[in-house]
Design a protein around this motif. Structure first.
Motif, PDB file in Angstrom:
ATOM      1  N   TYR A 131       0.814  -1.199   0.000  1.00  0.00           N
ATOM      2  CA  TYR A 131       0.000   0.000   0.000  1.00  0.00           C
ATOM      3  C   TYR A 131       0.854   1.258   0.000  1.00  0.00           C
ATOM      4  N   PRO A 132       0.590   2.227  -0.832  1.00  0.00           N
ATOM      5  CA  PRO A 132      -0.475   2.331  -1.838  1.00  0.00           C
ATOM      6  C   PRO A 132       0.013   2.010  -3.248  1.00  0.00           C
ATOM      7  N   ARG A 174      -7.263   3.808   7.934  1.00  0.00           N
ATOM      8  CA  ARG A 174      -6.873   5.178   8.247  1.00  0.00           C
ATOM      9  C   ARG A 174      -5.415   5.235   8.699  1.00  0.00           C
ATOM     10  N   ARG A 226      -3.214   4.865   5.700  1.00  0.00           N
ATOM     11  CA  ARG A 226      -3.153   6.070   4.872  1.00  0.00           C
ATOM     12  C   ARG A 226      -2.287   7.127   5.544  1.00  0.00           C
ATOM     13  N   GLN A 267       1.117   8.919   4.335  1.00  0.00           N
ATOM     14  CA  GLN A 267       1.197  10.377   4.163  1.00  0.00           C
ATOM     15  C   GLN A 267       2.344  10.971   4.973  1.00  0.00           C
TER      16      GLN A 267
END
Lengths: 237, 290
Positions: A123-124, B7, B10, B14
């Motif tokens: 991911y991602p 979450r 992600r 980030q």
């Protein structure tokens, strides 16, 4: 008088500005060149770009070969012979195309192995891996279709065995063999079909997928090595 | 390793991406430098192999239809493809050797599809779907024992298959003088099949000494091909095919029993061989021959 023309330095920049204003190409180029990548990537992350280099090399030598090669059973082998023996540096162009394909397969394995060991498909970046895997399978298709084009003994019989292998698939197999060979046996149309697949269909598919693959790499950022730590560099101190 | 929520996953990415933007190095000149060096080495390598390949060619043959021979790196080109040529060695390029070896492993008609379709399809599905199979979020090899063992095993399996796939058929024994034996040994049959009477040791297709096809089966297979076996309609005349089929039926049936005709179905053997003439004719052994 001099107010009619801008100073020379600005004058030189006019076409650049013109292009930039209409396309954004200059700022895009600047972004591509000066975007940041992880500080600890190095030689192991060069295989992808080496593959693009080999792809360009294969395309270039392939275009030159296509200028002389004629894909019919009568002429295919003769033109290969002529390219190898007579044409100026023809042996070099054909040889680089031939050996370039082997090098490309080896590099693909190494590139994939590196991605695998670094877990860079996680991911991602799943889609980046999938586009790469499809490129890999299509490159094998390139090798298979290119092998027949020399139209010597080995190419001919190896292709028959290869097509027969497809033919063993249930339901679709025999039809697939028939479509590949354009009939029950290798003939005039087999050569032109393989040629068309080899120089039009597969390369454009591979080219398109390479574009997607790179788009994803730039968008998601290059993966840092698994041992990388998120620690500030000297610059921050 | 506990599963991350979508979450967490992600946000983790980030954070990493933001760190890379802030503390990374610019693509130019760092990456461009490395990429350029490696690309130059690769192009030089391809040119180098090509020059070596060219250097080991024999002279341009005086016969315009002949092969231009080479050494270790292979010929410039073999003779022009001709379905009418008796001998052939269907050797693929090295990156298909693994598939070629699978053909040898699953050589019986019932199992053939395992090597030709089932295993390659499973490989392709695993290859494309791998990111969905490996759900472990950790990227460090020490935390990925299963992925690591697969990553080590797959290249070993592929290299082994490639190595064995590269081997040309072993040297067989001496062909008998029976009608059809010399043609079988010299022709395409010997590349793939073992038949004791012809002294062949080809290991791609079924072992004929064990498969013992009857005349009708052999005739149909040689004429039309099946699975990875090519059709030899264009290579041999009807008499020649009939001779080969009769020879195979007779002498594969003879293995393991008392020597002699085991395939009563091969009616016109060895008459068809005499009719085909040339390399197909032979001298039947009066003691054991049909």
């Amino acid at each position: 008088m001099s107010t009619l023309l801008p100073p020379p330095k600005e004058l030189a920049m006019l076409p650049v500005d013109w292009v930039e204003e209409r396309s954004g190409a200059i700022s895009f180029g600047k972004f591509m060149l000066f975007r940041n990548v992880p500080k600890d990537i190095s030689w192991l992350q060069t295989l992808g770009s080496a593959l693009i280099t080999v792809f360009i090399l294969q395309a270039t030598t392939g275009i030159i070969l296509a200028m002389y090669y004629q894909p019919t059973p009568e002429t295919a082998w003769m033109t290969i012979q002529w390219i190898t023996n007579e044409a100026t540096l023809g042996w070099l162009v054909r040889g680089m195309h031939k050996w370039g394909s082997s090098v490309m397969v080896v590099l693909l394995f190494l590139h994939m192995g590196r991605t695998f060991l670094f877990g860079a498909y996680k991911y991602p970046r799943e889609m980046t891996w999938i586009t790469g895997a499809i490129i890999f399978i299509l490159v094998m298709g390139m090798s298979f279709t290119g092998y027949l084009l020399v139209f010597d003994e080995r190419a001919y019989w190896a292709t028959i065995v290869g097509v027969n292998i497809n033919g063993t698939a249930p339901i679709l197999g025999p039809a697939l063999s028939y479509i590949l060979m354009v009939g029950p046996e290798i003939g005039t149309h087999t050569l032109s079909r393989f040629y068309s697949l080899h120089m039009l269909v597969l390369p454009s598919a591979i080219g398109g997928l390479i574009f997607l693959h790179m788009l994803l790499v730039v968008r998601l950022g290059v993966t840092s090595p698994p041992w990388s730590r998120m620690e500030p560099t000297e610059r921050d101190v | 390793m506990p599963r991350l929520t979508a979450r967490e996953r992600r946000e983790g990415y980030q954070r990493e991406y933001a760190f890379q933007q802030r503390h990374g190095k610019p693509f130019f000149p760092h990456v461009v430098f490395h990429d350029t060096i490696v690309s130059l080495i690769v192009v030089a390598l391809i040119m180098g192999i090509t020059v070596l390949w060219y250097a080991q060619f024999g002279a341009i043959p005086t016969d315009p239809m002949a092969e231009r021979t080479g050494g270790l790196l292979g010929p410039a080109y073999e003779a022009k493809a001709d379905p009418g040529v008796l001998g052939y060695h269907p050797q693929p390029d090295w990156y298909f050797f693994f598939l070629f070896e699978l053909l040898r492993i699953f050589k019986t008609p019932q199992l053939l599809i395992v090597g030709t379709i089932i295993i390659p399809t499973i490989w392709m599905v695993l290859l494309i779907g791998w990111p969905f199979i490996d759900r472990n979020p950790d990227r460090r090899l020490s935390r990925r024992p299963i992925a690591l063992s697969i990553g080590v095993m797959v290249p070993i399996v592929l290299l082994t298959l490639t190595f064995y796939g590269s081997k040309v058929p072993a040297e067989g024994g001496v062909a008998s003088t029976e009608p059809g034996a010399a043609a079988f040994a010299a022709g395409a049959c010997s590349t793939c099949h073992v038949l004791a009477n012809a002294g062949t040791a080809g290991n791609v297709g079924p072992v004929l000494d064990e498969a013992k096809p009857d005349y009708a089966t052999a005739l149909a297979l040689i004429t039309n091909g099946q699975g990875s076996m090519p059709s030899f309609k264009a290579t041999y005349t009807e008499d020649e095919i009939s001779c080969l089929a009769g020879y195979v039926a007779t002498w594969s049936a003879a293995v393991g029993t008392t020597p002699g005709p085991g395939a009563a179905t091969a009616k016109d053997y060895p008459a068809s061989c005499e009719k085909a003439g040339g390399i197909f004719a032979g001298t039947p052994s009066s003691a054991a021959g049909p």
